[in-house]
Design a protein around this motif. Structure first.
Motif, PDB file in Angstrom:
ATOM      1  N   SER A  11       3.878   8.149  -1.681  1.00 51.54           N
ATOM      2  CA  SER A  11       3.125   7.166  -2.471  1.00 51.54           C
ATOM      3  C   SER A  11       3.427   7.319  -3.956  1.00 51.54           C
ATOM      4  O   SER A  11       3.617   6.330  -4.669  1.00 51.54           O
ATOM      5  CB  SER A  11       1.625   7.344  -2.235  1.00 51.54           C
ATOM      6  OG  SER A  11       1.317   7.099  -0.892  1.00 51.54           O
ATOM      7  N   ALA A  71       5.218   4.568  -6.269  1.00 54.70           N
ATOM      8  CA  ALA A  71       4.479   4.091  -7.437  1.00 54.70           C
ATOM      9  C   ALA A  71       5.344   4.204  -8.691  1.00 54.70           C
ATOM     10  O   ALA A  71       5.349   3.297  -9.534  1.00 54.70           O
ATOM     11  CB  ALA A  71       3.191   4.894  -7.593  1.00 54.70           C
ATOM     12  N   GLY A 103       6.671   1.143 -10.908  1.00 54.87           N
ATOM     13  CA  GLY A 103       6.455   1.086 -12.358  1.00 54.87           C
ATOM     14  C   GLY A 103       7.739   0.903 -13.129  1.00 54.87           C
ATOM     15  O   GLY A 103       7.772   0.216 -14.150  1.00 54.87           O
TER      16      GLY A 103
END
Length: 66
Positions: free
Chosen positions: A43, A47, A51
């Motif tokens: 995760s 992420a 980003g």
């Protein structure tokens, strides 16, 4: 120098049935925290990638279309 390798072939494992059941239950229980850690690391990785690339699928200018 000679390269000697010893090859081993396992033919049988002598282990009582209930000992093997207990071993497999412990193995299954130990896998739960390992999977949680792997999930959290994955995760975090995705992420960071999200980003960096900024949600490239949302480039339609807010109209919902490409």
């Amino acid at each position: 120098m000679e390269n000697k390798s010893n090859q081993v072939v396992v033919v049988d494992i002598s282990m009582p049935f209930w000992s093997m059941v207990v071993f497999m239950v412990k193995w299954s229980v130990a896998a739960i925290p390992a999977m949680i850690i792997i999930f959290l690391l994955a995760s975090l990785f995705f992420a960071v990638l999200g980003g960096l690339f900024g949600g490239m699928g949302h480039m339609g200018g807010g109209t919902g279309r490409w």
